[in-house]
Design a protein around this motif. Structure first.
Motif, mmCIF file in Angstrom:
data_model
loop_
_atom_site.group_PDB
_atom_site.id
_atom_site.type_symbol
_atom_site.label_atom_id
_atom_site.label_comp_id
_atom_site.label_asym_id
_atom_site.label_seq_id
_atom_site.Cartn_x
_atom_site.Cartn_y
_atom_site.Cartn_z
ATOM 1 N N CYS A 98 84.825 34.314 -19.990
ATOM 2 C CA CYS A 98 85.581 35.247 -19.206
ATOM 3 C C CYS A 98 85.335 35.438 -17.827
ATOM 4 N N GLU A 99 84.052 35.861 -17.834
ATOM 5 C CA GLU A 99 83.946 36.731 -16.220
ATOM 6 C C GLU A 99 83.713 35.162 -15.541
ATOM 7 N N LEU A 100 83.222 34.054 -15.779
ATOM 8 C CA LEU A 100 83.190 32.934 -15.153
ATOM 9 C C LEU A 100 84.178 32.370 -15.032
ATOM 10 N N ASN A 101 85.474 32.663 -15.310
ATOM 11 C CA ASN A 101 86.930 32.456 -15.116
ATOM 12 C C ASN A 101 87.491 33.217 -14.229
ATOM 13 N N ARG A 102 86.849 34.874 -14.063
ATOM 14 C CA ARG A 102 86.976 36.001 -13.596
ATOM 15 C C ARG A 102 86.862 35.454 -11.889
ATOM 16 N N ILE A 103 85.341 35.010 -11.950
ATOM 17 C CA ILE A 103 85.079 34.849 -10.428
ATOM 18 C C ILE A 103 85.523 33.599 -10.248
ATOM 19 N N ARG A 128 83.775 24.745 -3.369
ATOM 20 C CA ARG A 128 83.074 24.857 -3.329
ATOM 21 C C ARG A 128 82.473 25.482 -4.765
ATOM 22 N N ASP A 129 82.007 26.183 -4.918
ATOM 23 C CA ASP A 129 82.120 27.329 -5.311
ATOM 24 C C ASP A 129 81.899 26.827 -6.941
ATOM 25 N N ARG A 130 83.647 27.165 -6.765
ATOM 26 C CA ARG A 130 84.423 27.554 -7.691
ATOM 27 C C ARG A 130 84.202 26.566 -8.933
ATOM 28 N N GLU A 131 83.746 24.566 -7.652
ATOM 29 C CA GLU A 131 83.539 23.936 -8.706
ATOM 30 C C GLU A 131 82.441 23.752 -9.890
ATOM 31 N N HIS A 132 81.885 24.444 -8.891
ATOM 32 C CA HIS A 132 80.818 24.782 -10.312
ATOM 33 C C HIS A 132 80.991 24.991 -11.048
ATOM 34 N N ILE A 133 81.886 26.153 -11.112
ATOM 35 C CA ILE A 133 82.072 27.010 -12.241
ATOM 36 C C ILE A 133 83.310 26.379 -13.353
ATOM 37 N N MET A 134 84.069 24.838 -12.329
ATOM 38 C CA MET A 134 84.763 24.182 -13.447
ATOM 39 C C MET A 134 84.419 23.390 -13.887
ATOM 40 N N ASN A 135 83.507 22.888 -13.463
ATOM 41 C CA ASN A 135 81.978 21.972 -14.491
ATOM 42 C C ASN A 135 81.844 22.564 -15.676
ATOM 43 N N LEU A 137 82.402 25.204 -17.226
ATOM 44 C CA LEU A 137 84.048 25.514 -18.246
ATOM 45 C C LEU A 137 84.521 24.141 -18.981
ATOM 46 N N GLU A 138 84.982 22.715 -18.188
ATOM 47 C CA GLU A 138 85.162 21.949 -18.543
ATOM 48 C C GLU A 138 83.728 21.370 -19.808
ATOM 49 N N TRP A 139 82.711 21.001 -19.444
ATOM 50 C CA TRP A 139 81.324 21.371 -20.443
ATOM 51 C C TRP A 139 81.518 21.407 -21.523
ATOM 52 N N ALA A 140 81.829 23.057 -21.318
ATOM 53 C CA ALA A 140 82.151 24.070 -22.856
ATOM 54 C C ALA A 140 83.731 23.343 -23.206
ATOM 55 N N SER A 141 84.354 23.846 -22.874
ATOM 56 C CA SER A 141 85.899 22.875 -23.654
ATOM 57 C C SER A 141 86.537 21.567 -23.798
ATOM 58 N N GLY A 142 85.738 21.526 -22.883
ATOM 59 C CA GLY A 142 87.076 19.709 -22.119
ATOM 60 C C GLY A 142 87.797 19.419 -21.218
ATOM 61 N N LEU A 155 86.096 30.008 -31.792
ATOM 62 C CA LEU A 155 86.043 29.487 -30.575
ATOM 63 C C LEU A 155 85.988 27.695 -31.002
ATOM 64 N N PHE A 156 86.511 27.561 -30.520
ATOM 65 C CA PHE A 156 87.104 25.345 -30.444
ATOM 66 C C PHE A 156 85.818 24.875 -30.671
ATOM 67 N N TYR A 157 84.317 25.247 -30.084
ATOM 68 C CA TYR A 157 83.486 24.849 -30.341
ATOM 69 C C TYR A 157 82.326 26.275 -29.936
ATOM 70 N N ASP A 158 80.887 25.718 -30.351
ATOM 71 C CA ASP A 158 79.817 26.232 -29.437
ATOM 72 C C ASP A 158 79.301 25.621 -27.890
ATOM 73 N N LEU A 159 78.906 26.920 -27.305
ATOM 74 C CA LEU A 159 78.163 26.104 -26.081
ATOM 75 C C LEU A 159 77.772 24.969 -26.193
ATOM 76 N N PRO A 160 77.839 23.914 -25.047
ATOM 77 C CA PRO A 160 76.792 23.062 -25.549
ATOM 78 C C PRO A 160 75.550 23.517 -25.157
ATOM 79 N N VAL A 161 74.432 22.958 -25.316
ATOM 80 C CA VAL A 161 73.149 22.789 -25.306
ATOM 81 C C VAL A 161 72.228 22.637 -23.762
ATOM 82 N N GLY A 162 72.221 23.695 -23.350
ATOM 83 C CA GLY A 162 71.735 23.678 -22.253
ATOM 84 C C GLY A 162 72.623 24.393 -21.364
ATOM 85 N N PHE A 163 73.668 25.248 -22.223
ATOM 86 C CA PHE A 163 74.766 25.481 -21.114
ATOM 87 C C PHE A 163 74.253 27.165 -20.060
#
Length: 374
Positions: A98-103, A128-135, A137-142, A155-163
């Protein structure tokens, strides 16, 4: 004269039409017409089960989908009486995303505000910086924008390994970028001239109109639902609540509203760092951990009327539920979108200003039409 401003991107931020009554260059009256971005959210809710509604909450404030999910699932969990059973790792992951999404949401607000005023570079930097967050959150949720990641009970799934490690790398990269942004835009003389002492929103007017979020805090009131309601694990996390101080002009002007969002990004970074600390130490991942363990088989709350609210990037997002106690489908879900209330104050703070200043005032409100016309 009667002038139509909009509907167009980017100046009216979507399908909003502003009907202006002007005396030369001076605005006498502004009448907002909401346009047709009908998400029909509340009508959809009357034919879907509670878990099925979650993807539709994504589409209201689509800049902050995780935050929408959080408010909704919190309400359903409280109605079911399972809100105290949610695993701590799940709660910390929820706050982290949620805080990543707030940023990400605030970066859009800041970047597009630069474009409204006529500065193109901050827009590119923020995206440019928002793109990193989008990537991430896409990694976490698809999904890139409409996540459906927070579920009732987990949650739909746990955080990916290395997140967690990737997130830490992003924070280390991002901190100097905010310093650069402040040098480029926040303390820019032209930007200050366009925003200071423009669109002043007095605190009593803000409260009367039900304004919330950064707009309310920019008028000088330290009111943040993460502190007031102390939901999720926010009571365990240290962060400040930025408020408008009138540094460049008057308290509650456009510059203050912009600056509160910039300061909130820095506070969200602090919150993320504390979440990562806990998620990599006492709440670190475990093979036995199942983020779906507490998902209820059936979501049938007792017959009740229930209101839940949460601090979204734009203000207080609330859901009013009416459950009949017999079905998994709610009888009614009323949504309180902060953008709608915040936009309603526009005619009040635009009287007597120049036409060019109206764009600066509208941009400082930070609306998203999916939430206004829901």
């Amino acid at each position: 004269m009667i002038l139509n401003m909009g509907p167009q991107h980017p100046s009216t931020h979507g399908v909003l039409r502003l009907e202006l009554i002007t005396d030369g260059e001076i605005i006498v009256e502004v009448i907002p017409h909401l346009g047709y971005l009908h998400r029909c959210f509340e009508k959809h809710c009357e034919s879907l089960t509670y878990p099925q509604i979650i993807p539709y909450t994504d589409r209201m404030d689509y800049m902050a989908s995780m935050n929408n999910n959080h408010a909704f699932v919190m309400g359903v969990e409280r109605m079911l009486g399972i809100d105290k059973d949610i695993p701590r790792r799940v709660e910390y992951i929820r706050v982290l995303v949620c805080e990543l999404n707030r940023i990400a949401s605030h970066l859009i607000a800041i970047g597009t505000y630069g474009i409204d005023i006529g500065a193109f570079t901050p827009f590119m930097w923020c995206f440019r910086d928002r793109e990193h967050i989008m990537n991430m959150l896409e990694w976490a949720s698809g999904a890139r924008m409409l996540y459906n990641y927070l579920w009732v009970g987990g949650l739909f799934y746990d955080l990916p390994v290395g997140f967690e490690e990737r997130c830490k790398e992003f924070i280390d990269y991002f901190k100097p970028k905010m310093v650069e942004l402040n040098e480029l835009l926040t303390h820019n003389k032209i930007f200050i001239d366009r925003t200071a002492n423009v669109g002043i929103l007095p605190l009593d007017v803000a409260i009367s109109y039900g304004v919330s979020g950064p707009m309310l805090r920019a008028s000088g009131l330290k009111y943040d639902l993460r502190r007031v309601d102390e939901y999720s694990v926010y009571p365990e996390i240290e962060f400040d609540i930025p408020v408008g101080k009138g540094e460049m002009g008057s308290i509650g002007d456009c510059w203050d509203r912009y600056k509160v969002r910039v300061d909130e990004v820095e506070q969200s970074v602090k919150i993320i760092e504390q979440c990562l600390e806990r998620l990599t130490k006492e709440l670190k991942r475990d093979k036995e951990f199942d983020p779906r363990a507490k998902l209820p088989r059936k979501c049938t709350p007792k017959a009740q009327d229930f209101y839940v609210r949460a601090e979204n990037p734009k203000g207080e997002l609330g859901f009013y539920f009416m459950a009949d106690g017999k079905r998994e489908i709610p009888f009614r879900v009323k949504s309180r979108g902060p953008s709608f209330n915040n936009l309603s104050v526009l005619p009040e703070i635009s009287k007597g200003c120049m036409i060019a200043d109206l764009i600066a005032i509208l941009g400082s409100i930070d609306i998203v039409l999916g939430e206004v016309d829901r």
